[in-house]
Design a protein around this motif. Sequence first.
Motif, PDB file in Angstrom:
ATOM      1  N   SER A  76      45.178  37.355  43.334  1.00 40.20           N
ATOM      2  CA  SER A  76      45.781  38.375  42.465  1.00 40.20           C
ATOM      3  C   SER A  76      44.836  38.862  41.377  1.00 40.20           C
ATOM      4  CB  SER A  76      47.061  37.816  41.821  1.00 40.20           C
ATOM      5  OG  SER A  76      47.975  37.365  42.795  1.00 40.20           O
ATOM      6  N   ASP A  77      43.536  38.944  41.690  1.00 44.81           N
ATOM      7  CA  ASP A  77      42.564  39.347  40.670  1.00 44.81           C
ATOM      8  C   ASP A  77      42.015  40.750  40.874  1.00 44.81           C
ATOM      9  OD1 ASP A  77      41.066  38.878  42.903  1.00 44.81           O
ATOM     10  OD2 ASP A  77      39.642  37.510  41.964  1.00 44.81           O
ATOM     11  N   GLY A  78      42.520  41.468  41.865  1.00 47.50           N
ATOM     12  CA  GLY A  78      42.053  42.826  42.098  1.00 47.50           C
ATOM     13  C   GLY A  78      40.662  42.925  42.699  1.00 47.50           C
ATOM     14  N   MET A  79      40.154  41.809  43.245  1.00 46.23           N
ATOM     15  CA  MET A  79      38.817  41.783  43.829  1.00 46.23           C
ATOM     16  C   MET A  79      38.835  41.019  45.146  1.00 46.23           C
ATOM     17  SD  MET A  79      36.872  43.371  41.563  1.00 46.23           S
ATOM     18  CE  MET A  79      35.163  42.857  41.680  1.00 46.23           C
ATOM     19  N   LEU A  80      37.839  41.300  45.989  1.00 43.33           N
ATOM     20  CA  LEU A  80      37.612  40.553  47.217  1.00 43.33           C
ATOM     21  C   LEU A  80      36.286  39.806  47.097  1.00 43.33           C
ATOM     22  CD1 LEU A  80      38.466  43.401  49.770  1.00 43.33           C
ATOM     23  CD2 LEU A  80      40.000  41.557  49.051  1.00 43.33           C
ATOM     24  N   ASP A  81      36.172  38.692  47.816  1.00 44.47           N
ATOM     25  CA  ASP A  81      34.912  37.963  47.882  1.00 44.47           C
ATOM     26  C   ASP A  81      34.238  38.292  49.216  1.00 44.47           C
ATOM     27  OD1 ASP A  81      36.003  36.802  45.605  1.00 44.47           O
ATOM     28  OD2 ASP A  81      35.120  34.850  46.043  1.00 44.47           O
ATOM     29  N   LEU A  82      33.040  38.865  49.153  1.00 37.60           N
ATOM     30  CA  LEU A  82      32.269  39.159  50.361  1.00 37.60           C
ATOM     31  C   LEU A  82      31.226  38.050  50.519  1.00 37.60           C
ATOM     32  CD1 LEU A  82      30.974  42.606  51.535  1.00 37.60           C
ATOM     33  CD2 LEU A  82      29.497  40.609  51.681  1.00 37.60           C
ATOM     34  N   ILE A 104      26.937  47.977  48.280  1.00 38.45           N
ATOM     35  CA  ILE A 104      27.846  47.558  47.213  1.00 38.45           C
ATOM     36  C   ILE A 104      27.430  48.240  45.923  1.00 38.45           C
ATOM     37  CG2 ILE A 104      28.798  45.610  45.914  1.00 38.45           C
ATOM     38  CD1 ILE A 104      27.945  43.791  48.217  1.00 38.45           C
ATOM     39  N   GLU A 105      28.292  49.119  45.415  1.00 39.22           N
ATOM     40  CA  GLU A 105      28.061  49.803  44.134  1.00 39.22           C
ATOM     41  C   GLU A 105      26.680  50.462  44.087  1.00 39.22           C
ATOM     42  OE1 GLU A 105      28.778  46.928  41.100  1.00 39.22           O
ATOM     43  OE2 GLU A 105      30.957  46.953  41.381  1.00 39.22           O
ATOM     44  N   GLY A 106      26.327  51.172  45.154  1.00 38.29           N
ATOM     45  CA  GLY A 106      25.081  51.918  45.174  1.00 38.29           C
ATOM     46  C   GLY A 106      23.863  51.118  45.583  1.00 38.29           C
ATOM     47  N   ARG A 107      24.014  49.810  45.718  1.00 35.16           N
ATOM     48  CA  ARG A 107      22.897  48.951  46.143  1.00 35.16           C
ATOM     49  C   ARG A 107      23.062  48.606  47.609  1.00 35.16           C
ATOM     50  NH1 ARG A 107      21.793  42.840  44.613  1.00 35.16           N
ATOM     51  NH2 ARG A 107      24.037  42.903  44.321  1.00 35.16           N
ATOM     52  N   PHE A 143      29.452  37.978  46.912  1.00 34.71           N
ATOM     53  CA  PHE A 143      29.558  39.179  46.091  1.00 34.71           C
ATOM     54  C   PHE A 143      31.034  39.417  45.783  1.00 34.71           C
ATOM     55  CE2 PHE A 143      25.936  39.575  48.930  1.00 34.71           C
ATOM     56  CZ  PHE A 143      24.903  39.902  48.069  1.00 34.71           C
ATOM     57  N   ARG A 144      31.340  39.693  44.533  1.00 29.16           N
ATOM     58  CA  ARG A 144      32.698  40.056  44.139  1.00 29.16           C
ATOM     59  C   ARG A 144      32.786  41.572  44.198  1.00 29.16           C
ATOM     60  NH1 ARG A 144      36.684  37.007  43.515  1.00 29.16           N
ATOM     61  NH2 ARG A 144      37.249  37.464  41.384  1.00 29.16           N
TER      62      ARG A 144
END
Length: 315
Positions: free
Chosen positions: A205-211, A172-175, A243-244
């Motif tokens: 509708s927030d442009g994100m997923l919850d992992l 996630i984002e390089g991590r 994680f968002r």
Amino acid sequence: MVVNPKSGTRSKEGLGECVAERLADCGISVGVAYTEGPGHAVELATEAVGKGTDIVISAGGDGTVNEIASVLSHTATSLGIIPLGSGNGFARSLGIPQDVGEALKIIGSGHSITCDRGIVNGHPFYCTSGIGFDAAVSEKFAKTKRRGRISYVKNVLLEFLKYQPEPYAIAIEGRVITERAFLIAICNASQYGNNAYIAPNAKLSDGMLDLIVIHDGSPLSTVKVGVDLLTGYLDRNTRIDTFRISSASISRSGEGPVHVDGEPLHLGSRLDVVCDALSLKVCAPEKMETFKPIVSPFLAMLSDLRYDMISKFRQ
């Protein structure tokens, strides 16, 4: 309206006439088609979009929603939902009632929202996707002839007795996070279905997923996870990491089952997930209720009991 005659346990007899009559009062004319197998809803929805249809109604479960929505995404055609599946996670997350008449009121009102979707290795999902225990259950449930809540719970219990968690690497984002996990769920919506809240704080509708990562643990701690799923407190469980994400990659030792909106697939050792923001117009209530732990699940349970009692009385 696309009807999946094999979804859930409710009879679809007379559904077409009922829907046509009620929506005619709202100035909406309805054509009805019945699916004949997996993928047929995609064909029917593609034909409807090609004709410039305003709304395609899914009368089935999350799998039927997925097939239709995959065609409607990034078009001017809206999705309407009559929840007739076993879990109805997407409809429940939108606040669409299980009662056909109440669901039709929402479609007839003309109100819609634009929501996100997730995509895993090219496969779209609108409610949840996942690997691990929930994917194993989905694969087992898909082979079961009997549908409905009781059959699903039975499959969950049987799989729980023999399931062995697996190691995963999540980028996630390089991590990179390495975990031995019971399951990993990627959620656009707040619940799997049947009021099991896997991601209580997820927004459509927030442009994100919850992992969501549920770590390996003792049988007793896993039972506690099950309780928190039903009460809406899963995000406070110490075995859970949330994680968002807008995108992520998940690696595992080899290929295996993955579910997309409850439907099992076999995909490779690497899963690339991305959020496709604001891609689907869907008929929804004008007011979306704020989720409250314990309170919202309890009210949803009462609503289900009320609907079940009314359904039995009508029979």
